[in-house]
Structures are given as structure tokens and as C-alpha cells.
Enzyme design. Structure first.
Site, mmCIF file in Angstrom:
data_model
loop_
_atom_site.group_PDB
_atom_site.id
_atom_site.type_symbol
_atom_site.label_atom_id
_atom_site.label_comp_id
_atom_site.label_asym_id
_atom_site.label_seq_id
_atom_site.Cartn_x
_atom_site.Cartn_y
_atom_site.Cartn_z
ATOM 1 N N ASP A 191 0.859 -1.178 0.000
ATOM 2 C CA ASP A 191 0.000 0.000 0.000
ATOM 3 C C ASP A 191 0.895 1.227 0.000
ATOM 4 O O ASP A 191 1.666 1.447 0.946
ATOM 5 C CB ASP A 191 -0.908 0.012 1.233
ATOM 6 C CG ASP A 191 -1.764 1.266 1.299
ATOM 7 O OD1 ASP A 191 -2.659 1.405 0.447
ATOM 8 O OD2 ASP A 191 -1.517 2.100 2.195
ATOM 9 N N GLU A 275 -1.228 -1.598 -5.676
ATOM 10 C CA GLU A 275 -2.413 -0.908 -6.169
ATOM 11 C C GLU A 275 -2.058 0.016 -7.319
ATOM 12 O O GLU A 275 -1.025 0.694 -7.301
ATOM 13 C CB GLU A 275 -3.056 -0.099 -5.032
ATOM 14 C CG GLU A 275 -4.413 0.480 -5.365
ATOM 15 C CD GLU A 275 -5.046 1.169 -4.187
ATOM 16 O OE1 GLU A 275 -6.215 1.580 -4.308
ATOM 17 O OE2 GLU A 275 -4.387 1.286 -3.142
ATOM 18 N N ASP A 356 -3.188 1.629 6.918
ATOM 19 C CA ASP A 356 -2.275 1.258 5.840
ATOM 20 C C ASP A 356 -1.998 -0.242 5.828
ATOM 21 O O ASP A 356 -1.944 -0.864 4.759
ATOM 22 C CB ASP A 356 -0.970 2.045 5.966
ATOM 23 C CG ASP A 356 -1.183 3.542 5.837
ATOM 24 O OD1 ASP A 356 -2.135 3.934 5.130
ATOM 25 O OD2 ASP A 356 -0.424 4.314 6.442
#
Length: 414
Positions: A191, A275, A356
Site C-alpha cells: 500500500d 495498487e 495502511d
């Protein structure tokens, strides 16, 4: 697979003048050919072929008084400039037709001698590696190069570049075999963020160095000095070089740190999932400076090509996936949360989550699902690679086919 290796070059005064002439000639050929195609398109005429442009704007132009100085540089430089224009048009047409993935490519534009980056490209007919560690470039001479590492194979092309700070680089494209690392059983979901540059699914946090923020004080002083210099003066040119060098130092530090962190992640994990962030959109918000300082796109690009190089699995999770809204323990979707909420408790299972770390775990689970569905490159059950992607040469340049053994792998002088 093709990889690029960059090295710093140190031309002398005569070689710098020769390179400046080569940069200018390549730029003139590009602009002349581009102008011919634009005028033909405006007049409703057919697309001008490369062979016709080569005959008119290179061969015949050398015999005219206005373009006689084109003969002072290597013909390979001029031909490669025309090939680069063809590549730019192909990318534009493929983008219009939907054949090219990624961001839409615009039509080629004219080049200026005031561009911050000047470059020429040569194939193996116009350069070779010498036994003393120098690189011979046609019509330029033997360039002194600082070799930080050996080339793994004979290069197929080289790009000579001058950046905005006045530094020269040689960028070699080589064809190499993948360097497969030993398999591991660990996988990582990543992340990316601003408070912490990256949080891994195993709980590891990578703090953001913020190279631009740390150099901001000196940059402000140098830019103030630049703004006080008279336009067109030599002092202003010197001040501009100082600002460009400071920006180059920031970019070099960030790139070096990205390489080290991405290499460590690829070595430690058999599969890496990240991502797919909309960096261009975030770069237009109030967080633009911090977003660009982080350099997420460059970091993800390094992870992607290193995964293919070392035989790892890599997949991108769609940016619409609600990684911060789903509980990684029970899967309950708890809804969107503002950025200042760094910890939250799941309303279903009462698990306390770090925002996170929970997002990184969800990225890991979603990445595994994507790979299981066969939409990402990964070895199958028999160990054979499935849809293994080809690694392009970095910075978007493809190598020219080698016609003769005019170069050699490595630097024998080292």
C-alpha cells in the site's frame, strides 16, 4: 529481454562541440521530416514514406548550401532520428486505434535547441567499445566513460544524452537472459502512501525520505538568485545550471533509493501485488508536490520489470478496489473514511486495524485472486511461465539489430 544500462560520460571540449553539432543535426532532420508530413496532411496528400523523406531531407539536403553541414555528423545519427520520428507516429496511430495500452500518445511535436534534454541514438555501425575502456562514437571520438558495472552482453544501440545540468550519459541497450532468483514462499501486498512511502502486508513500513522537501531550502535560495539575473545574460545561464544541478541531485537520490527498495522487495518475495494509483490525477491536487516527490510511478515500474527479470509474479490491483474500506479479518465493508483516520475498528468483528496495514493485506488478497483467475503473469502448476511479459528497454527505446560484431560485452580494460 532488453535492458538499458546508463553510464556517465566525460567528453572534452572538442567532443562537446561535436556532440552539440550532432544534437542540432538530428533535431533539424526531425523537424524537417515532421514539417513535410504535417504539410502533406494539411494538403490532403498521402502519408509521406520514410524512404522519400530520407532521400529529400538527408541525402539531397547534404548537397544544398543551406544544409551542407549535415555531412559533418555521422549519417547513422540522421537516419536514427528519422526512425525515431516513425516510432513516434506509430505510437500515435496505435493510440488512436486502441492498439497501444496506457495513456494516450499525442502526435509528434517539433524539437527546440532550448529543450532540457538533447540526445542522439546510434546503432552498432557507429560506435564500439575500446580495450582502454573508452567508447568510440563516429565523428565524435573516444569518449571517457565511468563504468559502474560491466555490461552483461554486447550492446545493440547506444543513446548519447545531455541533460539540463550539462551532464552527458551513454545509455546502452543489451539483450540478456532473465536472472531467475531462488524461489521463496513469501508474498507481499503493498500500500503506497505519503505518511509512509509503502506499507507491506507483513507489517513492514518504508518511511518516505522526501528528497525534494529536504532540498527545498537550498532550491529556494538558488531560484531566488536565478530570478534576479537579467534575462539573456551569462550570469543567468550560470544560475540556471546551478538550479538544474540541484534538481538533478534530488532526482538521482530518489532514483537510487527506489532501486534499492524495489530490489529488496523483489528478492524477498515470490509474488508482489501493488495498487494501480491514479498518479496523474493526484498530481493535480493540493498534495501534488508530495505526490511527485514520492515517485510512485517510477517505483512501481521498477517493481514490474524487475519481477519479470528475476522470475517473480507481479500484479496490479485496480484503483477502484476499496482496500481501505474492507476489513482484512472478516471481509466486512465498513465504508469510506477520511484521510485523517489512521486506525479504525471493524463494526462486524471488532478488529482494530491500522489503515495502511489493513489496505496492504487487502491488496495481497486481491492480488492472489487476480493471479488465481489467470489475469496476471505467474508460473503455472507445472512450473512453466504463463503469459510471461516481454521486458522493453527502459525509457521507451528499442535496440537496433546488430549487423556485425563491432562491439563486445563488458569492458576489457577494467
Amino acid at each position: 529481454m532488453q535492458l538499458r544500462y546508463n553510464y556517465r560520460a566525460y567528453p572534452d571540449a572538442a567532443q562537446r562541440r561535436a556532440l552539440a553539432s550532432a544534437f542540432g543535426c538530428a533535431r533539424v532532420v526531425w523537424n524537417d521530416c515532421l514539417r513535410d508530413r504535417k504539410e502533406a496532411h494539411a494538403a490532403g496528400l498521402p502519408y509521406v514514406k520514410s524512404a522519400e523523406l530520407s532521400r529529400l531531407r538527408i541525402t539531397q539536403a547534404k548537397r544544398t548550401e543551406e544544409r551542407a553541414w549535415l555531412a559533418e555528423v555521422s549519417a547513422v545519427v540522421l537516419q536514427q532520428s528519422l526512425r525515431d520520428l516513425d516510432t513516434a507516429y506509430k505510437n500515435f496511430f496505435d493510440s488512436l486505434g486502441g492498439k497501444r495500452q496506457g495513456r494516450k500518445a499525442g502526435p509528434p511535436r517539433y524539437k527546440s535547441k532550448k529543450d532540457t534534454r538533447q540526445s542522439i541514438r546510434l546503432n552498432t555501425n557507429a560506435f564500439c567499445l575500446q580495450d582502454d575502456g573508452t567508447v568510440y562514437v563516429a565523428k565524435v571520438g573516444n569518449l571517457k566513460v565511468t563504468w559502474s558495472r560491466r555490461l552483461p552482453a554486447a550492446p545493440t544501440s547506444v543513446t548519447v544524452t545531455k541533460d539540463s545540468s550539462g551532464r552527458y550519459f551513454l545509455s546502452f541497450v543489451v539483450d540478456t537472459e532473465p536472472d531467475i532468483l531462488p524461489e521463496t514462499k513469501t508474498e507481499a501486498g503493498i500500500d503506497l502512501g505519503l505518511s509512509a512511502f509503502a506499507v507491506l502486508s507483513d507489517g513492514r513500513r518504508i518511511n518516505s525520505p522526501r528528497f525534494l522537501r529536504r532540498a527545498e531550502k537550498k532550491l529556494k535560495r538558488l531560484q531566488r538568485e536565478l530570478s534576479r539575473k537579467a534575462k539573456g545574460s551569462k550570469n543567468r545561464a550560470k544560475a540556471r545550471i546551478k538550479v538544474a544541478r540541484q534538481h538533478a541531485k534530488v532526482a538521482d537520490r530518489r532514483r537510487d533509493w527506489h532501486h534499492k527498495e524495489s530490489t529488496q522487495i523483489i528478492r524477498d518475495n515470490q509474488a508482489v501485488y501493488v495498487e494501480d494509483l491514479a498518479v496523474s490525477g493526484l498530481g493535480r491536487t493540493r498534495l501534488a508536490k508530495s505526490v511527485h516527490d514520492a515517485g510512485w510511478s517510477a517505483f512501481v515500474g521498477m517493481l514490474e520489470y524487475k519481477a519479470v527479470k528475476h522470475g517473480r509474479t507481479f500484479a496490479k490491483v485496480d484503483r477502484a478496489f476499496p482496500s481501505s474500506q474492507v476489513c482484512s479479518a472478516c471481509g466486512f465493508r465498513d465504508g469510506p473514511k477520511p484521510l485523517h483516520v489512521r486506525e479504525w475498528t471493524c463494526a462486524e468483528c471488532a478488529t482494530v486495524h491500522d489503515r495502511d496495514h489493513n489496505a496492504a493485506r487487502n491488496v495481497l488478497f486481491e492480488g492472489r485472486r487476480i493471479v488465481a483467475a489467470g489475469r496476471a503473469e505467474t508460473p503455472n502448476a507445472c512450473g512453466a511461465p504463463v503469459r510471461r511479459a516481454h521486458v522493453p528497454a527502459q525509457r521507451g527505446e528499442a535496440g537496433s539489430p546488430r549487423k556485425g560484431q563491432t562491439t563486445q560485452a563488458g569492458i576489457p580494460g577494467l
